[in-house]
Motif scaffolding. Structure first.
Motif, mmCIF file in Angstrom:
data_model
loop_
_atom_site.group_PDB
_atom_site.id
_atom_site.type_symbol
_atom_site.label_atom_id
_atom_site.label_comp_id
_atom_site.label_asym_id
_atom_site.label_seq_id
_atom_site.Cartn_x
_atom_site.Cartn_y
_atom_site.Cartn_z
ATOM 1 N N ALA A 123 27.140 22.212 61.754
ATOM 2 C CA ALA A 123 26.750 21.284 60.580
ATOM 3 C C ALA A 123 25.156 20.973 60.797
ATOM 4 C CB ALA A 123 27.529 20.174 60.016
ATOM 5 N N SER A 124 24.371 20.499 59.741
ATOM 6 C CA SER A 124 23.031 20.257 60.114
ATOM 7 C C SER A 124 22.775 19.075 58.900
ATOM 8 C CB SER A 124 22.081 21.429 59.945
ATOM 9 O OG SER A 124 22.054 22.456 60.586
ATOM 10 N N LEU A 125 21.919 18.191 59.258
ATOM 11 C CA LEU A 125 21.392 17.126 58.417
ATOM 12 C C LEU A 125 20.290 17.499 57.499
ATOM 13 C CD1 LEU A 125 22.706 14.195 60.284
ATOM 14 C CD2 LEU A 125 23.993 15.430 58.527
ATOM 15 N N ALA A 126 19.884 16.676 56.404
ATOM 16 C CA ALA A 126 18.416 17.023 55.911
ATOM 17 C C ALA A 126 17.436 16.578 56.411
ATOM 18 C CB ALA A 126 18.706 16.418 54.405
ATOM 19 N N THR A 127 16.318 16.832 56.504
ATOM 20 C CA THR A 127 15.298 16.416 57.254
ATOM 21 C C THR A 127 13.998 16.067 56.420
ATOM 22 O OG1 THR A 127 14.263 18.671 57.888
ATOM 23 C CG2 THR A 127 15.719 17.372 59.438
ATOM 24 N N GLU A 128 13.021 15.244 56.813
ATOM 25 C CA GLU A 128 11.834 14.959 56.277
ATOM 26 C C GLU A 128 10.582 14.808 57.079
ATOM 27 O OE1 GLU A 128 14.026 12.608 52.616
ATOM 28 O OE2 GLU A 128 12.901 11.310 54.071
ATOM 29 N N THR A 129 9.479 14.599 56.403
ATOM 30 C CA THR A 129 8.314 14.141 57.350
ATOM 31 C C THR A 129 8.546 12.618 57.913
ATOM 32 O OG1 THR A 129 6.838 15.284 56.035
ATOM 33 C CG2 THR A 129 5.931 13.560 57.466
ATOM 34 N N PRO A 130 8.598 12.335 59.001
ATOM 35 C CA PRO A 130 8.790 11.011 59.370
ATOM 36 C C PRO A 130 8.262 10.097 58.970
ATOM 37 C CG PRO A 130 7.909 12.120 61.264
ATOM 38 C CD PRO A 130 7.849 13.077 60.292
ATOM 39 N N GLU A 131 8.844 8.807 58.833
ATOM 40 C CA GLU A 131 8.097 7.539 58.492
ATOM 41 C C GLU A 131 7.210 7.122 59.537
ATOM 42 O OE1 GLU A 131 8.153 5.190 56.016
ATOM 43 O OE2 GLU A 131 9.042 6.774 54.744
ATOM 44 N N PRO A 132 6.191 6.546 59.419
ATOM 45 C CA PRO A 132 5.062 6.183 60.507
ATOM 46 C C PRO A 132 5.744 5.568 61.697
ATOM 47 C CG PRO A 132 4.241 5.540 58.286
ATOM 48 C CD PRO A 132 5.559 6.215 58.126
ATOM 49 N N ALA A 133 6.588 4.606 61.699
ATOM 50 C CA ALA A 133 7.268 4.144 62.366
ATOM 51 C C ALA A 133 8.215 5.119 63.415
ATOM 52 C CB ALA A 133 8.242 2.973 62.189
ATOM 53 N N LEU A 134 8.787 6.169 62.746
ATOM 54 C CA LEU A 134 9.294 7.190 63.615
ATOM 55 C C LEU A 134 8.367 8.205 64.270
ATOM 56 C CD1 LEU A 134 12.262 8.004 61.322
ATOM 57 C CD2 LEU A 134 12.358 6.738 63.509
ATOM 58 N N GLU A 135 7.176 8.210 63.414
ATOM 59 C CA GLU A 135 6.258 9.407 64.017
ATOM 60 C C GLU A 135 5.705 8.794 65.148
ATOM 61 O OE1 GLU A 135 2.397 11.922 62.116
ATOM 62 O OE2 GLU A 135 3.025 10.067 61.174
ATOM 63 N N ASP A 136 5.366 7.325 65.239
ATOM 64 C CA ASP A 136 4.827 6.630 66.450
ATOM 65 C C ASP A 136 5.732 6.803 67.573
ATOM 66 O OD1 ASP A 136 2.673 5.877 64.859
ATOM 67 O OD2 ASP A 136 3.298 3.867 64.435
ATOM 68 N N ARG A 137 6.873 6.943 67.423
ATOM 69 C CA ARG A 137 7.887 7.239 68.525
ATOM 70 C C ARG A 137 8.111 8.586 69.061
ATOM 71 N NH1 ARG A 137 10.622 2.450 69.305
ATOM 72 N NH2 ARG A 137 10.631 0.940 67.761
ATOM 73 N N GLY A 138 7.425 9.592 68.425
ATOM 74 C CA GLY A 138 7.237 10.841 68.831
ATOM 75 C C GLY A 138 8.094 11.817 68.019
ATOM 76 N N PHE A 139 8.651 11.140 66.872
ATOM 77 C CA PHE A 139 9.530 12.131 65.872
ATOM 78 C C PHE A 139 8.477 13.235 65.237
ATOM 79 C CE2 PHE A 139 12.368 9.112 67.040
ATOM 80 C CZ PHE A 139 13.610 9.179 66.520
ATOM 81 N N GLU A 140 8.823 14.464 65.593
ATOM 82 C CA GLU A 140 8.200 15.633 64.791
ATOM 83 C C GLU A 140 8.813 15.592 63.292
ATOM 84 O OE1 GLU A 140 8.067 19.322 66.593
ATOM 85 O OE2 GLU A 140 7.405 18.499 68.606
ATOM 86 N N TYR A 141 9.868 15.175 63.191
ATOM 87 C CA TYR A 141 10.626 15.285 62.018
ATOM 88 C C TYR A 141 11.517 14.154 61.746
ATOM 89 C CZ TYR A 141 13.824 18.053 64.167
ATOM 90 O OH TYR A 141 14.960 18.436 65.134
ATOM 91 N N ALA A 142 11.904 13.641 60.874
ATOM 92 C CA ALA A 142 13.212 12.550 60.760
ATOM 93 C C ALA A 142 14.110 13.382 60.037
ATOM 94 C CB ALA A 142 12.599 11.246 60.190
ATOM 95 N N ARG A 143 15.587 12.857 60.324
ATOM 96 C CA ARG A 143 16.742 12.943 59.432
ATOM 97 C C ARG A 143 16.484 12.110 58.284
ATOM 98 N NH1 ARG A 143 20.839 13.819 64.527
ATOM 99 N NH2 ARG A 143 20.197 16.091 64.757
ATOM 100 N N ALA A 144 16.758 12.586 57.096
ATOM 101 C CA ALA A 144 16.479 11.807 55.768
ATOM 102 C C ALA A 144 17.011 10.518 55.787
ATOM 103 C CB ALA A 144 17.000 12.687 54.709
ATOM 104 N N PHE A 145 18.186 10.273 56.275
ATOM 105 C CA PHE A 145 18.668 8.824 56.385
ATOM 106 C C PHE A 145 17.871 8.090 57.155
ATOM 107 C CE2 PHE A 145 21.013 10.327 60.203
ATOM 108 C CZ PHE A 145 21.263 8.915 60.787
ATOM 109 N N GLN A 146 17.521 8.551 58.183
ATOM 110 C CA GLN A 146 16.791 7.645 59.070
ATOM 111 C C GLN A 146 15.479 6.836 58.513
ATOM 112 O OE1 GLN A 146 16.108 10.629 62.321
ATOM 113 N NE2 GLN A 146 17.829 9.692 63.557
ATOM 114 N N ASN A 147 14.824 8.053 57.671
ATOM 115 C CA ASN A 147 13.615 7.311 56.864
ATOM 116 C C ASN A 147 14.115 6.315 56.105
ATOM 117 O OD1 ASN A 147 11.458 8.828 57.748
ATOM 118 N ND2 ASN A 147 11.708 10.398 56.360
ATOM 119 N N ARG A 148 15.327 6.441 55.281
ATOM 120 C CA ARG A 148 15.655 5.549 54.397
ATOM 121 C C ARG A 148 16.051 4.199 54.922
ATOM 122 N NH1 ARG A 148 14.904 9.839 52.566
ATOM 123 N NH2 ARG A 148 13.117 8.621 52.691
#
Length: 632
Positions: free
Chosen positions: A9-34
């Motif tokens: 199974a896979s989870l939906a992804t999005e462009t990471p919020e700045p806080a996650l991008e600053d941590r090195g995330f190339e993309y974020a799982r959608a719920f993480q952005n929320r």
């Protein structure tokens, strides 16, 4: 045996919020952005994060820690707490641990240590990791004085991880904790995280406590980020792993012989009982020494065994119980599991495998049901919820448990001589629907206990009157609300675990249902041996106020509870016939329907075929036991 596949199974992804991008995330799982959006801009004090095991919930905790002055992270087990501490420290997050080993002493000394701990570490650490038992001890007046409640003033953010883990009694404590934190902070952030959250718990926060809740769920997307891999499931209708011990041990032996590196655990066995887990470990030692050499055991018996620290052990195979349902981050490619009793626990166990690579899962005790065909992971999870018992809690029972906890917390403070800040009443009674009902009930029981004659003094009842015994037993059962998880009778024991006798502490009542006492060592350490299945067990318990009515304690926990419930409700019906009895029998019946007596009462005496065990629970500390050979 039947076999089918559960696809990855896979989870939906999005462009990471700045806080996650600053941590090195190339993309974020959608719920993480929320979650990040809620942390920075959300107006709801509570957020419930629903994401499957391995979905990445913990990654969101870092931003909460960074954005707040002081964050408290609460974990249901010390094993999970230790594991998470290592994860944070590996990521250069400074955390301090607060648990029973951190605090020493009793009374005011323990209170000062609790407050001093926060004062000392607030400036030097990013977060404090603890368990909910310490928070509940402060609420229930187990630390002397009103000062312990100041602990709740320090934290403007709190995470309850794996909050599905708690039963109704424990959940009522968490609900009270959340209410107090929310009311003491102007802008609280309370994050509840679980792969299998309890919806009734969340609904209680909304409807009974009046808190708004932000629901954040992980969305499945076949084109998203893969978090689960394909699993081959083999379903066995027989209940126990131990019944197939030779077959399973042979498979384990083949796996051990096929690999060169044993440092990374890949095989896990999850038993329903610590006794079966212990017996399997002992069996491997005697029959399959090669497998035993690369196996570690971690169940409840090992929690307090200083010689069983997984952090100091290299192993390829893990033998565990429900203790391993949360927090196992190994690359589990082979899982043997017994079907637990609820859908939530099932998915927690099942979710340990297939997180990093494909896996094989053998499930014992899973009968016919909606499963059996090849499906994807979300569909299989729905089948499990459909086919197994629900973990949902009864709202009325929760309301009674929370109300009783709150009323008992105030009553304890009123009984103590040091007094307390009267503003605490608002902490406990506001927005607690059944507080007043249980407060009046507790006062009535205490007042009626005052009518029991002491020597030749006045009173309605003599010590041996059935009403007196019922009142004393009831007041003793109130103590189940002193802690988060009820009461237990811990004893120091030595038990066979294979190559040695393990030395630990464990609940004595549970232990004696599975083991015989073969000797009593120094400091009253009980030396245990396997129970002789050919001899009828004779373990009986005598309970406070009912010492003349021994209860058979060598049955299953459910059978003991049923027997005790039958007895107590019969005694309540008899008391109702006395017109002078001034306690509501309706509420007496209700009290014993919302608690488990097994968790509420400590026996005054336990008798086995060869030993008498006297228990002193009046010292103010943990119950003390005295073990003597029976004089037959």
């Amino acid at each position: 045996m039947t076999e089918f596949e559960v696809a990855g199974a896979s989870l939906a992804t999005e462009t990471p919020e700045p806080a996650l991008e600053d941590r090195g995330f190339e993309y974020a799982r959608a719920f993480q952005n929320r979650v990040i959006e809620w942390i920075h801009d959300g107006t709801d004090p509570v957020s419930v994060v629903r994401a499957p095991t391995g979905g990445g919930k913990t990654a969101t905790f870092y931003e909460l820690i960074d954005s707040r002055d002081m964050t408290l992270l609460v974990y249901p087990t010390n094993a999970l707490l230790r594991q998470q501490r290592e994860r944070f420290e590996d990521d250069d997050v400074d955390v301090a641990v607060l648990n029973a080993n951190t605090l020493e002493g009793h009374g005011h000394e323990r209170t000062e240590q609790l407050i001093g701990f926060v004062n000392s570490y607030a400036a030097d650490y990013d977060a404090i990791l603890t368990n909910p038992d310490i928070l509940q001890a402060a609420i229930q007046d187990m630390y002397v004085g009103s000062d312990p409640m100041r602990f709740f003033n320090w934290f403007d953010a709190i995470v309850y991880d794996e909050f599905h883990f708690y039963d109704a009694l424990s959940a009522s404590g968490l609900l009270l904790q959340i209410k107090i934190i929310a009311e003491r902070q102007s802008d609280p952030k309370i994050l509840l995280a679980s792969a299998t959250p309890n919806d009734e718990f969340v609904e209680f926060l909304r409807e009974q406590v009046g808190l708004t809740v932000r629901d954040i769920g992980a969305d499945y997307d076949p084109d998203g980020d893969q978090f689960r891999h394909r699993m081959v499931v083999r379903r066995h209708e027989d209940r126990k792993i131990f019944d197939y011990r030779d077959e399973i041990a042979a498979e384990l032996e083949a796996k051990v012989e096929a690999v060169d590196d044993y440092d990374d655990p890949e095989v896990v066995l999850v038993f329903n009982s610590a006794k079966d887990s212990n017996d399997f470990h002992d069996f491997l030692y005697h029959e399959y020494p090669t497998v035993f050499e690369h196996t570690a055991k971690d169940n409840g018996f090992d929690t307090n065994d200083e010689g069983a620290d997984l952090n100091d052990t290299e192993f390829y195979i893990l033998n565990t119980t429900s203790k391993g349902e949360v927090g196992l981050d190994y690359d589990v490619t082979t899982l043997y599991m017994e079907k637990p009793f609820t859908a939530s626990a099932f998915l927690q166990r099942f979710g340990r495998a297939g997180r990093q690579s494909e896996a094989t899962v053998d499930i014992y005790g899973l009968g016919q049901g909606p499963w059996g065909e090849n499906v994807d992971f979300p569909s299989f999870a729905e089948q499990i919820y459909e086919g197994l018992d629900s973990t949902q809690m009864n709202q009325k029972r929760l309301a009674d448990l929370v109300g009783f906890r709150a009323a008992y917390a105030i009553m304890k403070r009123e009984e103590d001589s040091y007094g307390f800040n009267q503003e605490l009443r608002e902490d406990f009674k506001s927005n607690i629907d059944r507080y007043e009902k249980w407060y009046r009930f507790i006062r009535a029981v205490n007042a009626e206990c005052g009518e029991i004659k002491d020597g030749f003094g006045p009173g309605k009842y003599s010590q041996n009157d059935p009403e007196a015994k019922l009142l004393e037993f009831t007041r003793e059962c109130f103590k189940t609300f002193q802690g988060l998880r009820g009461r237990s009778l811990s004893a120091s024991i030595k038990y066979p675990r294979g190559d040695r006798l393990g030395v630990t502490t464990y609940d004595l009542s549970t232990t004696l249902r599975n083991y015989d006492i073969v000797d009593v060592g120094d400091d009253d350490i009980l030396v245990l041996g396997p129970a002789d299945d050919t001899i009828l067990s004779t373990v009986t318990a005598r309970l406070p106020a009912y010492e003349t009515e021994p209860t058979q304690y060598d049955q299953t926990r459910g059978e003991i509870e049923e027997q005790l419930q039958t007895k107590i409700h019969r005694h309540i019906d008899q008391a109702e016939l006395n017109n002078e009895f001034e306690v509501s029998t309706e509420l007496l019946h209700r009290l014993f329907r919302i608690i488990d007596i097994v968790d509420a009462i400590i026996p005054s005496r336990i008798t086995t075929s060869e030993y008498d065990i006297e228990i002193d629970d009046n010292s103010g500390g943990p119950p003390a036991i005295n073990v003597q050979p029976r004089q037959i």
